[in-house]
Design a protein around this motif. Structure first.
Motif, PDB file in Angstrom:
ATOM      1  N   PRO A  94       0.824  -1.225   0.000  1.00  0.00           N
ATOM      2  CA  PRO A  94       0.000   0.000   0.000  1.00  0.00           C
ATOM      3  C   PRO A  94       0.855   1.270   0.000  1.00  0.00           C
ATOM      4  O   PRO A  94       1.943   1.265   0.562  1.00  0.00           O
ATOM      5  CB  PRO A  94      -0.773  -0.110   1.317  1.00  0.00           C
ATOM      6  N   PRO A  95       0.328   2.334  -0.662  1.00  0.00           N
ATOM      7  CA  PRO A  95       1.099   3.574  -0.728  1.00  0.00           C
ATOM      8  C   PRO A  95       1.430   4.115   0.668  1.00  0.00           C
ATOM      9  O   PRO A  95       0.663   3.924   1.603  1.00  0.00           O
ATOM     10  CB  PRO A  95       0.185   4.542  -1.480  1.00  0.00           C
ATOM     11  N   LEU A  96       2.575   4.736   0.762  1.00  0.00           N
ATOM     12  CA  LEU A  96       3.028   5.264   2.048  1.00  0.00           C
ATOM     13  C   LEU A  96       2.194   6.487   2.432  1.00  0.00           C
ATOM     14  O   LEU A  96       2.204   7.488   1.725  1.00  0.00           O
ATOM     15  CB  LEU A  96       4.500   5.651   1.925  1.00  0.00           C
ATOM     16  N   GLU A  97       1.467   6.378   3.529  1.00  0.00           N
ATOM     17  CA  GLU A  97       0.632   7.491   3.979  1.00  0.00           C
ATOM     18  C   GLU A  97       1.281   8.132   5.195  1.00  0.00           C
ATOM     19  O   GLU A  97       1.345   7.524   6.263  1.00  0.00           O
ATOM     20  CB  GLU A  97      -0.746   6.974   4.394  1.00  0.00           C
ATOM     21  N   PRO A  98       1.750   9.387   5.033  1.00  0.00           N
ATOM     22  CA  PRO A  98       2.492  10.020   6.129  1.00  0.00           C
ATOM     23  C   PRO A  98       1.761  10.010   7.474  1.00  0.00           C
ATOM     24  O   PRO A  98       2.363   9.726   8.500  1.00  0.00           O
ATOM     25  CB  PRO A  98       2.712  11.439   5.624  1.00  0.00           C
ATOM     26  N   TYR A  99       0.459  10.299   7.459  1.00  0.00           N
ATOM     27  CA  TYR A  99      -0.264  10.324   8.733  1.00  0.00           C
ATOM     28  C   TYR A  99      -0.309   8.944   9.380  1.00  0.00           C
ATOM     29  O   TYR A  99      -0.160   8.797  10.593  1.00  0.00           O
ATOM     30  CB  TYR A  99      -1.694  10.855   8.555  1.00  0.00           C
ATOM     31  N   GLN A 100      -0.522   7.929   8.561  1.00  0.00           N
ATOM     32  CA  GLN A 100      -0.590   6.577   9.112  1.00  0.00           C
ATOM     33  C   GLN A 100       0.766   6.168   9.684  1.00  0.00           C
ATOM     34  O   GLN A 100       0.861   5.612  10.782  1.00  0.00           O
ATOM     35  CB  GLN A 100      -1.029   5.582   8.026  1.00  0.00           C
ATOM     36  N   LEU A 101       1.825   6.476   8.927  1.00  0.00           N
ATOM     37  CA  LEU A 101       3.162   6.148   9.409  1.00  0.00           C
ATOM     38  C   LEU A 101       3.469   6.885  10.708  1.00  0.00           C
ATOM     39  O   LEU A 101       3.966   6.314  11.680  1.00  0.00           O
ATOM     40  CB  LEU A 101       4.197   6.507   8.325  1.00  0.00           C
ATOM     41  N   SER A 102       3.098   8.157  10.729  1.00  0.00           N
ATOM     42  CA  SER A 102       3.330   8.981  11.903  1.00  0.00           C
ATOM     43  C   SER A 102       2.602   8.413  13.116  1.00  0.00           C
ATOM     44  O   SER A 102       3.112   8.370  14.231  1.00  0.00           O
ATOM     45  CB  SER A 102       2.807  10.374  11.601  1.00  0.00           C
ATOM     46  N   ARG A 103       1.391   7.970  12.889  1.00  0.00           N
ATOM     47  CA  ARG A 103       0.567   7.394  13.938  1.00  0.00           C
ATOM     48  C   ARG A 103       1.240   6.149  14.536  1.00  0.00           C
ATOM     49  O   ARG A 103       1.336   5.994  15.750  1.00  0.00           O
ATOM     50  CB  ARG A 103      -0.785   7.048  13.316  1.00  0.00           C
ATOM     51  N   PHE A 104       1.738   5.290  13.679  1.00  0.00           N
ATOM     52  CA  PHE A 104       2.449   4.095  14.157  1.00  0.00           C
ATOM     53  C   PHE A 104       3.726   4.483  14.904  1.00  0.00           C
ATOM     54  O   PHE A 104       4.081   3.865  15.901  1.00  0.00           O
ATOM     55  CB  PHE A 104       2.818   3.169  12.984  1.00  0.00           C
ATOM     56  N   LEU A 105       4.419   5.499  14.376  1.00  0.00           N
ATOM     57  CA  LEU A 105       5.670   5.919  15.018  1.00  0.00           C
ATOM     58  C   LEU A 105       5.399   6.465  16.417  1.00  0.00           C
ATOM     59  O   LEU A 105       6.090   6.127  17.373  1.00  0.00           O
ATOM     60  CB  LEU A 105       6.380   6.972  14.160  1.00  0.00           C
ATOM     61  N   VAL A 106       4.368   7.297  16.520  1.00  0.00           N
ATOM     62  CA  VAL A 106       4.028   7.872  17.825  1.00  0.00           C
ATOM     63  C   VAL A 106       3.644   6.772  18.802  1.00  0.00           C
ATOM     64  O   VAL A 106       4.080   6.742  19.950  1.00  0.00           O
ATOM     65  CB  VAL A 106       2.888   8.912  17.669  1.00  0.00           C
ATOM     66  N   LYS A 107       2.852   5.837  18.309  1.00  0.00           N
ATOM     67  CA  LYS A 107       2.433   4.714  19.141  1.00  0.00           C
ATOM     68  C   LYS A 107       3.661   3.913  19.604  1.00  0.00           C
ATOM     69  O   LYS A 107       3.775   3.525  20.768  1.00  0.00           O
ATOM     70  CB  LYS A 107       1.496   3.817  18.327  1.00  0.00           C
ATOM     71  N   ALA A 108       4.573   3.696  18.683  1.00  0.00           N
ATOM     72  CA  ALA A 108       5.781   2.936  19.016  1.00  0.00           C
ATOM     73  C   ALA A 108       6.633   3.699  20.030  1.00  0.00           C
ATOM     74  O   ALA A 108       7.120   3.135  21.007  1.00  0.00           O
ATOM     75  CB  ALA A 108       6.592   2.646  17.753  1.00  0.00           C
ATOM     76  N   GLU A 109       6.776   5.004  19.807  1.00  0.00           N
ATOM     77  CA  GLU A 109       7.565   5.821  20.737  1.00  0.00           C
ATOM     78  C   GLU A 109       6.956   5.821  22.136  1.00  0.00           C
ATOM     79  O   GLU A 109       7.660   5.908  23.134  1.00  0.00           O
ATOM     80  CB  GLU A 109       7.667   7.270  20.242  1.00  0.00           C
ATOM     81  N   SER A 110       5.629   5.704  22.198  1.00  0.00           N
ATOM     82  CA  SER A 110       4.970   5.781  23.496  1.00  0.00           C
ATOM     83  C   SER A 110       5.288   4.567  24.375  1.00  0.00           C
ATOM     84  O   SER A 110       5.009   4.577  25.563  1.00  0.00           O
ATOM     85  CB  SER A 110       3.452   5.934  23.330  1.00  0.00           C
ATOM     86  N   THR A 111       5.879   3.539  23.793  1.00  0.00           N
ATOM     87  CA  THR A 111       6.293   2.382  24.605  1.00  0.00           C
ATOM     88  C   THR A 111       7.632   2.658  25.282  1.00  0.00           C
ATOM     89  O   THR A 111       8.058   1.895  26.146  1.00  0.00           O
ATOM     90  CB  THR A 111       6.476   1.126  23.738  1.00  0.00           C
ATOM     91  N   ASN A 112       8.304   3.708  24.841  1.00  0.00           N
ATOM     92  CA  ASN A 112       9.658   4.033  25.308  1.00  0.00           C
ATOM     93  C   ASN A 112      10.708   3.012  24.899  1.00  0.00           C
ATOM     94  O   ASN A 112      11.826   3.033  25.402  1.00  0.00           O
ATOM     95  CB  ASN A 112       9.692   4.253  26.816  1.00  0.00           C
ATOM     96  N   LEU A 113      10.353   2.106  23.998  1.00  0.00           N
ATOM     97  CA  LEU A 113      11.364   1.189  23.462  1.00  0.00           C
ATOM     98  C   LEU A 113      12.030   1.870  22.268  1.00  0.00           C
ATOM     99  O   LEU A 113      11.489   2.809  21.691  1.00  0.00           O
ATOM    100  CB  LEU A 113      10.709  -0.114  22.992  1.00  0.00           C
ATOM    101  N   ASN A 114      13.204   1.365  21.886  1.00  0.00           N
ATOM    102  CA  ASN A 114      13.839   1.875  20.679  1.00  0.00           C
ATOM    103  C   ASN A 114      12.997   1.510  19.466  1.00  0.00           C
ATOM    104  O   ASN A 114      12.412   0.433  19.423  1.00  0.00           O
ATOM    105  CB  ASN A 114      15.231   1.264  20.491  1.00  0.00           C
ATOM    106  N   VAL A 115      12.975   2.412  18.507  1.00  0.00           N
ATOM    107  CA  VAL A 115      12.191   2.158  17.304  1.00  0.00           C
ATOM    108  C   VAL A 115      13.120   2.101  16.100  1.00  0.00           C
ATOM    109  O   VAL A 115      13.943   2.991  15.903  1.00  0.00           O
ATOM    110  CB  VAL A 115      11.148   3.275  17.092  1.00  0.00           C
ATOM    111  N   CYS A 116      12.993   1.024  15.334  1.00  0.00           N
ATOM    112  CA  CYS A 116      13.779   0.889  14.111  1.00  0.00           C
ATOM    113  C   CYS A 116      12.784   0.849  12.954  1.00  0.00           C
ATOM    114  O   CYS A 116      11.848   0.059  12.963  1.00  0.00           O
ATOM    115  CB  CYS A 116      14.584  -0.409  14.199  1.00  0.00           C
ATOM    116  N   LEU A 117      12.965   1.739  12.010  1.00  0.00           N
ATOM    117  CA  LEU A 117      11.989   1.879  10.929  1.00  0.00           C
ATOM    118  C   LEU A 117      12.504   1.295   9.614  1.00  0.00           C
ATOM    119  O   LEU A 117      13.577   1.662   9.137  1.00  0.00           O
ATOM    120  CB  LEU A 117      11.650   3.363  10.747  1.00  0.00           C
ATOM    121  N   CYS A 118      11.733   0.370   9.040  1.00  0.00           N
ATOM    122  CA  CYS A 118      12.098  -0.245   7.764  1.00  0.00           C
ATOM    123  C   CYS A 118      11.014   0.012   6.730  1.00  0.00           C
ATOM    124  O   CYS A 118       9.837   0.000   7.058  1.00  0.00           O
ATOM    125  CB  CYS A 118      12.216  -1.759   7.906  1.00  0.00           C
ATOM    126  N   LEU A 119      11.443   0.213   5.499  1.00  0.00           N
ATOM    127  CA  LEU A 119      10.489   0.357   4.407  1.00  0.00           C
ATOM    128  C   LEU A 119      10.707  -0.777   3.428  1.00  0.00           C
ATOM    129  O   LEU A 119      11.724  -0.832   2.735  1.00  0.00           O
ATOM    130  CB  LEU A 119      10.662   1.718   3.739  1.00  0.00           C
TER     131      LEU A 119
END
Ligand code: GDP
Ligand code: ZN
Length: 293
Positions: A94-119
């Motif tokens: 599916p096409p990369l949707e900035p808001y959706q990606l941002s939403r996942f990133l924020v959610k991931a950051e809220s765990t306080n774990l390190n986040v590694c992003l792959c495309l």
């Protein structure tokens, strides 16, 4: 600890009755919790390190006598001792949707774990498009890794990142998470391509968190797929889940200590970070959810 497909969850009491123990040096044991643990309400989670008493290696049975202190604890998905999150998106389809990606990133950051992003699916975009996406994410504070499971591009870059860690894989459905797990762990045998609505939902709601052992040590937790994680953190915490804002916020002196950086007087960071527009949208959501509680 790994949930065993043969084991059962007592749906009524939400009680985990059986868990199996997994290790490269020992066979799998189907375990029950000792009564003492039940009495004190000590649950066992996937990813827990446990003490097993009287293991019966031949019969494949054991009893969990104690649960060691957890380093980290995620509620949804329920997993103990995770070290990091591997967030997988697709460069396209599916096409990369900035808001959706941002939403996942924020959610991931809220765990306080390190986040590694792959495309993944980098085979579907031109080098020029890749560079543009990379640059955008760089401004967001992320160094992204472009993968192609199909063309076996950069999969090997993940090995040192995943080694000796418990990594939670997350991302929307259809981006190639199952394909990636299969590429990293040949005997995982995950089914690929089940994205059509009903089947995918059915599968995902009933599926438990699964832990896979990586060939050269480390565990991967496959999480039930979801496409739209809720933003339900405390509104005041939200700004800190934007890496591109974090440094600024540490030293920012807004007039009010509980400034949400919207229309408060003498806010010194309003509009000052790359994804500020995303922030405003998520902030509304966080505030709404908080008042609903
Ligand atoms: P999941 O829902 O995230 O687990 O995604 P799947 O692993 O089921 O993959 C979804 C679809 O994307 C399948 O049709 C895969 O064959 C396809 N796919 C996976 N990796 C790649 C890739 O690197 N390039 C392309 N073009 N397609 C891929
Ligand atoms: Zn402010």
């Amino acid at each position: 600890v790994q949930l065993d497909p043969r084991g059962s969850i007592d749906e009524e009491n939400k009680e985990l009755n059986f868990v199996s123990f997994r290790s490269s040096v020992a066979p799998i044991l189907l375990c029950t919790r000792r009564t003492r643990l039940k009495k004190i309400g000590q649950q066992v989670m996937v990813g827990d390190r446990v003490v097993i008493e009287e293991p019966d290696w031949n019969g494949g049975r054991g009893a969990i006598a104690d649960v060691l202190d957890r380093q980290t604890e995620l509620k949804r998905p329920a997993i103990a001792n995770a070290n990091q999150i591997l967030l997988v998106f697709a460069a396209d389809d599916p096409p990369l949707e900035p808001y959706q990606l941002s939403r996942f990133l924020v959610k991931a950051e809220s765990t306080n774990l390190n986040v590694c992003l792959c495309l993944n699916k980098s085979d579907l975009v031109t080098p020029q498009q890749q560079a543009e996406i990379y640059e955008m994410l760089d401004k967001w504070g992320y160094k992204s890794i472009f993968l192609s499971v199909y063309k076996n591009i950069n999969i090997e870059k993940l090995s040192p990142i995943l080694k000796n860690k418990i990594t939670v894989i997350a991302g929307p459905s259809g981006v190639g998470k199952s394909s990636l797990i299969n590429a990293l762990i040949p005997d995982a045998n995950l089914r690929v391509g089940e994205v059509s609505g009903k089947i995918a939902r059915g599968r995902h709601t009933t599926r438990h968190v699964e832990l896979f052992e990586l060939p050269n040590s480390g565990l991967l937790a496959d999480t039930p797929g979801f496409n739209q994680p809720d933003i339900n953190c405390a509104p005041g915490q939200l700004p800190f889940y934007f890496p591109e804002a974090r440094e600024k916020l540490k030293t920012a002196n807004c007039r009010f200590s509980n400034c949400l950086h919207r229309d408060e007087p003498d806010c010194v960071v309003r509009g000052e970070w790359e994804r500020y527009e995303h922030y405003l949208v998520f902030l509304e959501e966080a505030i709404t959810r908080q008042t609903e509680l």
